[in-house]
Design an enzyme around this catalytic site. Structure first.
Site, PDB file in Angstrom:
ATOM      1  CB  SER A 131      -0.988   0.000   1.163  1.00  0.00           C
ATOM      2  OG  SER A 131      -0.329   0.293   2.354  1.00  0.00           O
ATOM      3  CE  LYS A 157      -3.257   2.084   4.941  1.00  0.00           C
ATOM      4  NZ  LYS A 157      -3.198   1.582   3.565  1.00  0.00           N
TER       5      LYS A 157
END
Ligand code: ATP
Ligand code: MG
Length: 600
Positions: free
Chosen positions: A508, A551
């Site tokens: 990611s 996140k």
């Protein structure tokens, strides 16, 4: 007399026909035995155990018309937010209720058929209906099982389908309310609650019991749980099912769990100690896990997952005000007006003393604050200075009570430097998502790539992909004037992700690596308050990643202003809390060429 006493206990226990047969046999054996024999004790223990198992005893479910509303209220009273999860749980309860009505109807039909077909003198009471045996407990002679009518077969089949209810699996980071939601469901239904902790269960016998020949043999966790609650239809919480061991020389605990959870098998669950089939189909199992990754696929397949994610600071503040603070004040012997925490104080505890997705540490810190106020209060009472006792706690007081702050805003101190990019991570261990700096430096060399910071293989490959793309587009990116030049010629690069002790992996950070490399080669710094996440392909595409909510909460906390996310994560963006979408400028991109203009 001992045997008589046991017999009475067993009669009270309303055994299933199969269990009754075994019990009668063992009772006879016991009566003949000398009490001095070791075997006598073993046999007695066994019978005691049989008497304690709730073979057919059940609590009445709280499922009349008004109770769905009551269940909703219960869930709302115990938990702030979690709307989607509550909705799913209520659906589940509604279906349960409908099914029970159908089930009762079917049972009545079966009973009618059996009674009609039975000879008059045989007034056997209907035993558990899955049981095809029609032997009444009291009749001594075996009679041939009656042929089932097609109608009966049809009803039984229908009933079997209705009996199956999905097993719910609540999965999410620690301290997000999984265990306490399961408890609320039990309370709402008016069922007994039992929690089985599966964390670290390595031995199949722990779940399924030891054979009776084994010294100090005991029933397993499931049967013990039933004995403890004393009813056949409790809510059993299978806590930490992701940490149950798989195949080893102690047997395979996950295979035993499979049997417990499989609706095809669990009405005839056999514990090795008891060695008689026990009906678990009336138990409502709810499982919890922190991650889906370590759950054996067949087990996962039997369950329906409900995902919980972490809380934002605002959500945590509400949870604290409504639930955690009142709870901690009362547990510490004070009354609600004796401690006052303003919002800014709560926020400070959340941001500077905890870093977690859930609220467990927050609750702990609030507990510390309340205890310290309890001491002050008690002292004031002892010295008759109660009028000057102040219930309020200020931000300054926090440092005295909780020590110096443990976490600070990370971005404030950063200056922009070429080759450094703010990335985003969500740890699977459930600590809150956070930002992560990706640093790239170059040096004279031979085109080597060095990686440090405890990076996993997938992450290393993602760096290579990023480098290849940048190399092949160096001219378009204006990193070189000569389309044929290798920008890595006579150069080596070093990629580092600080906080080196924490292992990092996954694809990611691909976008962040690419941007870091472009920034390094072009000498243009990326403002540190721009963060990004996304997988990166050799063709320059930005692809979706997981953990978006975690996140972004981390990014917001750290002071990020703008985030670049993959376009394909738009459904996650849609579900984000207002606090996050308002606090951050979210830019969604599907290609690196779209991303770059948002940075420079
Ligand atoms: P773990 O994975 O570590 O077992 P968990 O998800 O089971 O964590 P709980 O023990 O249920 O976490 O929650 C921890 C504490 O936080 C409990 O006291 C619970 O009541 C409280 N809590 C969590 N979420 C909420 C919420 N939304 N509203 C009110 N209280 C909450
Ligand atoms: Mg828990």
């Amino acid at each position: 007399n001992e045997v008589e006493e046991l017999k009475k206990k067993l009669d009270d226990a309303k055994l299933t026909p199969e269990a009754q047969k075994v019990a009668d046999r063992e009772l006879k054996r016991l009566a003949k035995m000398n009490p001095a024999q070791a075997e006598h004790q073993v046999c007695r223990n066994y019978l005691e155990n049989l008497a304690e198992i709730p073979w057919t005893k059940m609590t009445e479910d709280n499922l009349d018309a008004a109770t769905l509303t009551k269940a909703r209220k219960q869930l709302d009273d115990d938990h702030y937010g979690l709307d989607k999860i509550k909705k799913r749980l209520l659906e589940y309860l509604a279906v349960l209720k409908l099914k029970q009505a159908v089930n009762m109807d079917l049972e009545r039909q079966i009973q009618a058929i059996t009674q009609a077909s039975q000879p008059k003198e045989e007034k056997a009471e209907e035993a558990s209906s899955e049981d095809e045996e029609d032997v009444a407990p009291s009749t001594k002679k075996e009679e041939a099982p009656r042929e089932q009518t097609p109608e009966e077969v049809r009803i039984l089949k229908h009933k079997k389908m209705v009996d199956k209810s999905p097993i719910l699996l609540l999965v999410g980071p620690p301290g997000t309310g999984k265990t306490s939601l399961a408890k609320s469901v039990a309370t709402a239904l008016g069922r007994k609650f039992h929690r089985i902790s599966l964390g670290g269960v390595r031995d199949e016998a722990e779940i399924r019991g030891h054979r009776r020949t084994y010294v100090a043999a005991m029933p397993g966790l499931i049967v013990n749980g039933l004995k403890k609650v004393g009813v056949a239809n409790p809510v059993i919480l299978l806590d930490e099912i992701d940490k149950v061991g798989t195949s080893s020389y102690h047997g395979d605990p996950s295979a035993a769990m499979l049997e417990v959870l499989d609706p095809e098998q669990n009405h005839t669950f056999v514990d090795h100690y008891v060695n008689i089939s026990i009906d678990l189909s009336k138990v409502l199992f709810i499982a919890t896990a922190n991650t889906l990754e370590t759950i054996p696929p067949p087990l996962l397949d039997r369950m329906e997952t409900i995902q919980l994610s972490g809380y934002t600071t605002l959500e945590k503040r509400h949870i604290a005000t409504r639930h955690l603070i009142p709870k901690q004040i009362t547990t510490n012997g004070l009354s609600l007006q004796d401690v006052q925490l303003k919002d800014e104080v709560i926020d400070k505890v959340i941001t500077s003393y905890t870093r977690e997705s859930g609220v467990r540490n927050l609750e702990r810190e609030i507990g510390s604050v309340c205890r310290s106020k309890a001491v002050q209060f008690a002292e004031a009472k002892d010295t008759n200075t109660l009028p000057v006792y102040s219930p309020s706690v200020s931000v300054d007081d926090l440092e005295d009570i909780l020590g110096i702050e443990r976490f600070d805003e990370e971005l404030a101190a950063r200056t922009a430097q070429p080759g450094v990019v703010t990335g985003l991570v969500a740890y699977s261990t459930g600590t809150q998502g956070s930002i992560l700096f990706i640093e790239v430096a170059d040096m004279p060399g031979t085109g080597r790539v060095q990686l440090t910071g405890k990076l996993g293989d997938v992450l290393k490959e993602s760096v290579e992909v990023a480098l290849s793309w940048v190399k092949s587009h160096a001219y378009e990116l204006a990193l070189t004037h000569d389309p044929n030049e290798d920008i890595m010629k006579a150069r080596s690069i070093h990629v580092h992700c600080p906080s080196g002790a924490i292992p990092k992996d996954g694809p990611s950070a691909g976008l962040a690596h690419t941007v870091a490399l472009i920034s390094l080669f072009s000498g243009k710094a990326v403002p540190p308050n721009i963060a990004m996440t996304g997988e990166f392909s050799l063709r320059g595409k930005v692809m979706p990643v997981g953990g978006i909510k975690e996140k972004l909460i981390g990014a917001l906390r750290a002071g990020v202003k703008k985030v670049l996310l993959p376009q394909q994560n738009r459904k996650d963006v849609k579900d984000l809390p207002l606090e996050v979408t308002e606090g951050l400028e979210i830019v969604q991109v599907s290609h690196i060429w779209e991303a770059l203009p948002h940075i420079w």
